[in-house]
Design an enzyme around this catalytic site. Structure first.
Site, PDB file in Angstrom:
ATOM      1  CB  THR A   1      -0.903   0.002   1.254  1.00 12.97           C
ATOM      2  OG1 THR A   1      -1.526   1.279   1.375  1.00 12.97           O
ATOM      3  CG2 THR A   1      -0.105  -0.262   2.525  1.00 12.97           C
ATOM      4  CG  ASP A   2      -1.193   4.942  -0.848  1.00 11.86           C
ATOM      5  OD1 ASP A   2      -1.660   4.305   0.126  1.00 11.86           O
ATOM      6  OD2 ASP A   2      -1.856   5.790  -1.491  1.00 11.86           O
ATOM      7  CD  GLU A   3      -3.060   3.649   4.719  1.00 10.79           C
ATOM      8  OE1 GLU A   3      -2.769   3.528   5.923  1.00 10.79           O
ATOM      9  OE2 GLU A   3      -4.221   3.580   4.293  1.00 10.79           O
TER      10      GLU A   3
ATOM     11  CE  LYS B   1      -0.004  -4.433   3.210  1.00 12.12           C
ATOM     12  NZ  LYS B   1      -0.485  -5.774   2.746  1.00 12.12           N
TER      13      LYS B   1
ATOM     14  CE1 TYR C   1      -3.182  -2.392   6.186  1.00 13.82           C
ATOM     15  CE2 TYR C   1      -2.986  -0.061   5.620  1.00 13.82           C
ATOM     16  CZ  TYR C   1      -3.129  -1.383   5.231  1.00 13.82           C
ATOM     17  OH  TYR C   1      -3.200  -1.703   3.895  1.00 13.82           O
TER      18      TYR C   1
HETATM   19  P1  NAD Z   1      -9.819  -7.026   3.213  1.00  9.40           P
HETATM   20  O1  NAD Z   1      -9.725  -6.730   4.669  1.00  9.40           O
HETATM   21  O2  NAD Z   1     -11.112  -6.778   2.507  1.00  9.40           O
HETATM   22  O3  NAD Z   1      -9.433  -8.559   2.953  1.00  9.40           O
HETATM   23  C1  NAD Z   1      -8.356  -9.177   3.599  1.00  9.40           C
HETATM   24  C2  NAD Z   1      -8.560 -10.696   3.508  1.00  9.40           C
HETATM   25  O4  NAD Z   1      -7.419 -11.336   4.108  1.00  9.40           O
HETATM   26  C3  NAD Z   1      -9.793 -11.186   4.259  1.00  9.40           C
HETATM   27  O5  NAD Z   1     -10.523 -12.084   3.446  1.00  9.40           O
HETATM   28  C4  NAD Z   1      -9.214 -11.895   5.475  1.00  9.40           C
HETATM   29  O6  NAD Z   1     -10.026 -12.967   5.939  1.00  9.40           O
HETATM   30  C5  NAD Z   1      -7.873 -12.381   4.946  1.00  9.40           C
HETATM   31  N1  NAD Z   1      -6.855 -12.561   6.003  1.00  9.40           N
HETATM   32  C6  NAD Z   1      -6.491 -11.679   6.968  1.00  9.40           C
HETATM   33  N2  NAD Z   1      -5.525 -12.206   7.743  1.00  9.40           N
HETATM   34  C7  NAD Z   1      -5.277 -13.443   7.243  1.00  9.40           C
HETATM   35  C8  NAD Z   1      -4.389 -14.489   7.629  1.00  9.40           C
HETATM   36  N3  NAD Z   1      -3.567 -14.362   8.700  1.00  9.40           N
HETATM   37  N4  NAD Z   1      -4.385 -15.636   6.912  1.00  9.40           N
HETATM   38  C9  NAD Z   1      -5.227 -15.784   5.851  1.00  9.40           C
HETATM   39  N5  NAD Z   1      -6.098 -14.836   5.457  1.00  9.40           N
HETATM   40  C10 NAD Z   1      -6.116 -13.689   6.147  1.00  9.40           C
HETATM   41  O7  NAD Z   1      -8.627  -6.212   2.550  1.00  9.40           O
HETATM   42  P2  NAD Z   1      -8.498  -5.583   1.085  1.00  9.40           P
HETATM   43  O8  NAD Z   1      -8.974  -4.188   1.127  1.00  9.40           O
HETATM   44  O9  NAD Z   1      -9.045  -6.535   0.097  1.00  9.40           O
HETATM   45  O10 NAD Z   1      -6.906  -5.522   0.955  1.00  9.40           O
HETATM   46  C11 NAD Z   1      -6.185  -6.624   0.402  1.00  9.40           C
HETATM   47  C12 NAD Z   1      -4.706  -6.280   0.386  1.00  9.40           C
HETATM   48  O11 NAD Z   1      -4.501  -5.103  -0.388  1.00  9.40           O
HETATM   49  C13 NAD Z   1      -4.116  -5.980   1.771  1.00  9.40           C
HETATM   50  O12 NAD Z   1      -2.823  -6.557   1.838  1.00  9.40           O
HETATM   51  C14 NAD Z   1      -4.055  -4.455   1.824  1.00  9.40           C
HETATM   52  O13 NAD Z   1      -3.016  -4.041   2.662  1.00  9.40           O
HETATM   53  C15 NAD Z   1      -3.778  -4.124   0.370  1.00  9.40           C
HETATM   54  N6  NAD Z   1      -4.236  -2.796  -0.083  1.00  9.40           N
HETATM   55  C16 NAD Z   1      -5.519  -2.395   0.128  1.00  9.40           C
HETATM   56  C17 NAD Z   1      -5.950  -1.150  -0.357  1.00  9.40           C
HETATM   57  C18 NAD Z   1      -7.369  -0.669  -0.153  1.00  9.40           C
HETATM   58  O14 NAD Z   1      -7.667   0.475  -0.475  1.00  9.40           O
HETATM   59  N7  NAD Z   1      -8.291  -1.482   0.339  1.00  9.40           N
HETATM   60  C19 NAD Z   1      -5.046  -0.324  -1.037  1.00  9.40           C
HETATM   61  C20 NAD Z   1      -3.740  -0.767  -1.232  1.00  9.40           C
HETATM   62  C21 NAD Z   1      -3.354  -2.020  -0.766  1.00  9.40           C
HETATM   63  O1  TDX Z   2     -15.861   6.936   8.784  1.00  8.59           O
HETATM   64  C1  TDX Z   2     -14.858   7.406   8.246  1.00  8.59           C
HETATM   65  N1  TDX Z   2     -14.706   8.771   8.164  1.00  8.59           N
HETATM   66  C2  TDX Z   2     -13.619   9.354   7.585  1.00  8.59           C
HETATM   67  O2  TDX Z   2     -13.538  10.594   7.535  1.00  8.59           O
HETATM   68  C3  TDX Z   2     -13.815   6.574   7.690  1.00  8.59           C
HETATM   69  C4  TDX Z   2     -13.929   5.068   7.747  1.00  8.59           C
HETATM   70  C5  TDX Z   2     -12.733   7.189   7.114  1.00  8.59           C
HETATM   71  N2  TDX Z   2     -12.617   8.529   7.080  1.00  8.59           N
HETATM   72  C6  TDX Z   2     -11.435   9.140   6.449  1.00  8.59           C
HETATM   73  C7  TDX Z   2     -10.097   8.612   6.911  1.00  8.59           C
HETATM   74  C8  TDX Z   2      -9.250   8.714   5.662  1.00  8.59           C
HETATM   75  O3  TDX Z   2      -8.732  10.019   5.525  1.00  8.59           O
HETATM   76  O4  TDX Z   2     -11.515   8.781   5.060  1.00  8.59           O
HETATM   77  C9  TDX Z   2     -10.238   8.460   4.520  1.00  8.59           C
HETATM   78  C10 TDX Z   2     -10.261   7.043   4.010  1.00  8.59           C
HETATM   79  O5  TDX Z   2     -10.345   6.192   5.143  1.00  8.59           O
HETATM   80  P1  TDX Z   2     -10.358   4.593   4.987  1.00  8.59           P
HETATM   81  O6  TDX Z   2     -11.437   4.198   4.040  1.00  8.59           O
HETATM   82  O7  TDX Z   2     -10.339   3.997   6.351  1.00  8.59           O
HETATM   83  O8  TDX Z   2      -8.989   4.343   4.195  1.00  8.59           O
HETATM   84  P2  TDX Z   2      -7.463   4.711   4.553  1.00  8.59           P
HETATM   85  O9  TDX Z   2      -7.258   4.917   5.991  1.00  8.59           O
HETATM   86  O10 TDX Z   2      -7.052   5.818   3.619  1.00  8.59           O
HETATM   87  O11 TDX Z   2      -6.744   3.323   4.120  1.00  8.59           O
HETATM   88  C11 TDX Z   2      -7.172   2.635   2.917  1.00  8.59           C
HETATM   89  O12 TDX Z   2      -6.289   2.867   1.847  1.00  8.59           O
HETATM   90  C12 TDX Z   2      -5.027   2.244   1.887  1.00  8.59           C
HETATM   91  C13 TDX Z   2      -7.329   1.131   3.158  1.00  8.59           C
HETATM   92  O13 TDX Z   2      -8.208   0.900   4.245  1.00  8.59           O
HETATM   93  C14 TDX Z   2      -6.010   0.468   3.374  1.00  8.59           C
HETATM   94  O14 TDX Z   2      -6.175  -0.946   3.498  1.00  8.59           O
HETATM   95  C15 TDX Z   2      -5.117   0.767   2.194  1.00  8.59           C
HETATM   96  O15 TDX Z   2      -3.830   0.236   2.408  1.00  8.59           O
END
Ligand code: NAD
Ligand code: TDX
Length: 328
Positions: free
Chosen positions: A124-126, A152, A148
């Site tokens: 992730t970019d974070e 990562k 988090y």
């Molecule tokens: P998510 O939380 O929706 O899904 C995560 C999945 O991983 C779930 O199905 C969970 O059951 C499984 N999991 C968690 N711990 C586990 C373990 N120990 N063993 C096996 N399975 C396990 O997350 P997502 O949003 O789909 O993100 C997927 C990946 O992409 C993550 O690695 C996250 O860091 C990365 N990512 C997410 C975003 C975003 O915006 N959501 C952006 C950039 C990168």
């Molecule tokens: O209720 C809310 N109110 C609010 O203002 C929530 C849930 C979030 N926010 C803000 C926090 C952040 O500035 O919105 C922005 C986005 O929040 P999230 O959806 O929680 O995402 P973020 O914290 O940016 O992280 C996401 O992007 C990078 C994903 O959850 C991560 O898994 C990914 O790595």
């Protein structure tokens, strides 16, 4: 080709698996093994109930003996499994370090022992922290702020070490904020949409001026597959969109799509350690691998809102699972 996908029952992983099974990546018929522990964030129903080229295993990436059984015969591993929600990591960080850091190390160790030839580690970019101006390239130092993001970053460094030390063929992707169907309603877009669908207000953290860069999950998954097939070992690839919005600007678009107005905004206490802005320079993946995002943000957001409107059973059940498994 046989691919093992960890975290394949979550938001992004399940989109990737559905795309693979639907033949969307011109790789020929792919056999997929999903390994997912089915935490509150994972849902078996995000995947086809039955598919001749899908095998599903409920299990944990920290389980080395299980991995030793599952991995042999696979051509590649795409590693999505992680705890993914920043707010839960603020409330309770231990599972993040365990699943994300130890989980990645255990997986890569098992991959090495099984001789699987190729891995993509989805990050992730974070991991770069927060940037007030400009954009991060892949050379930027890792300065994660939330537990988090730190977990990562730790997993990225473990992946790098397996490349440098053991020559493991692993590439790392670092993507911006994703949106699309099947995203858990704990995250901003689905949380706000589902609240509005129930006639409730939307909780904007702080003053709403934090900036995020948004990419549709379909574009992220195409980028991951491109890195899997064309990317180079030991390399990091940023995956961005250029679509930067303040949370307030995004909230206004969601309000408009849901037929609500600003009176539905509730300003609430800010997230602890809340990163101000994320912004990626993704020139590398665009120039070296030819990646171009395809989903226009406004139409992608409108389709996403429509999906949540049409699937109340899905997000109510996702909320129920999260409530039954609170962080902390
Ligand atoms: P998510 O939380 O929706 O899904 C995560 C999945 O991983 C779930 O199905 C969970 O059951 C499984 N999991 C968690 N711990 C586990 C373990 N120990 N063993 C096996 N399975 C396990 O997350 P997502 O949003 O789909 O993100 C997927 C990946 O992409 C993550 O690695 C996250 O860091 C990365 N990512 C997410 C975003 C975003 O915006 N959501 C952006 C950039 C990168
Ligand atoms: O209720 C809310 N109110 C609010 O203002 C929530 C849930 C979030 N926010 C803000 C926090 C952040 O500035 O919105 C922005 C986005 O929040 P999230 O959806 O929680 O995402 P973020 O914290 O940016 O992280 C996401 O992007 C990078 C994903 O959850 C991560 O898994 C990914 O790595």
């Amino acid at each position: 080709m046989r691919i093992l996908v960890t975290g394949g029952a979550g938001f992004i992983g399940s989109h990737y698996v559905r795309s693979l099974l639907d033949g969307r990546y011109a790789t020929g018929p792919v056999e997929v093994t999903v390994l997912d522990r089915l935490s509150y964030a994972g849902d078996r129903d995000n995947l086809p109930a039955r598919h001749e080229r899908l095998r599903f295993h409920q299990g944990d990436v920290r389980d080395l003996p299980l991995l030793a059984e599952l991995l042999p015969g696979h051509d590649a591993v795409v590693h999505f499994a992680a705890e993914s929600h920043v707010d839960r990591s603020v409330a309770s960080a231990a599972t993040f370090v365990s699943s994300n850091v130890l989980g990645t190390q255990t997986l890569l160790e098992a991959v090495l022992r099984a001789g699987v030839p190729r891995v993509v580690h989805v990050s992730t970019d974070e991991v770069y922290g927060s940037i007030a101006e400009g954009s991060w390239t892949e050379e930027w130092p890792l300065l994660p702020n939330s537990p988090y993001a730190a977990s990562k970053a730790g997993s990225d460094l473990v992946a790098r070490s397996y490349w440098v030390t053991h020559g493991l063929d692993v590439s790392i992707t670092r993507c911006t904020n994703n949106y699309g169907p099947y995203q858990h309603p704990e995250k901003l877009i689905p949380r706000f949409v589902t609240n509005l669908l129930e006639g409730r207000r939307v909780p904007v953290y702080g003053d709403g001026r934090n900036v995020r860069e948004w990419l549709h999950v379909d574009d992220h998954c195409r980028a991951i597959h491109l890195v899997l097939t064309e990317g180079r070992a030991g390399e990091v690839y940023n995956v961005g969109s250029g679509c930067e919005l303040t949370n307030l600007a995004l909230t206004e678009r969601i309000l408009g799509l849901c037929g609500a107005d600003r009176s539905s905004i509730e300003y609430v206490t800010d997230r602890k350690g809340h990163d101000l802005r994320y912004s990626l320079d993704d020139t590398k993946i665009r120039q070296q691998l030819g990646f171009v995002p395809q989903v226009d943000f406004d139409s992608g957001l409108a389709e996403t809102v429509a999906w949540y409107r049409d699937h109340p059973g899905w997000w109510k059940e996702a909320r129920r699972r999260a409530d039954a498994d609170p962080a902390g």
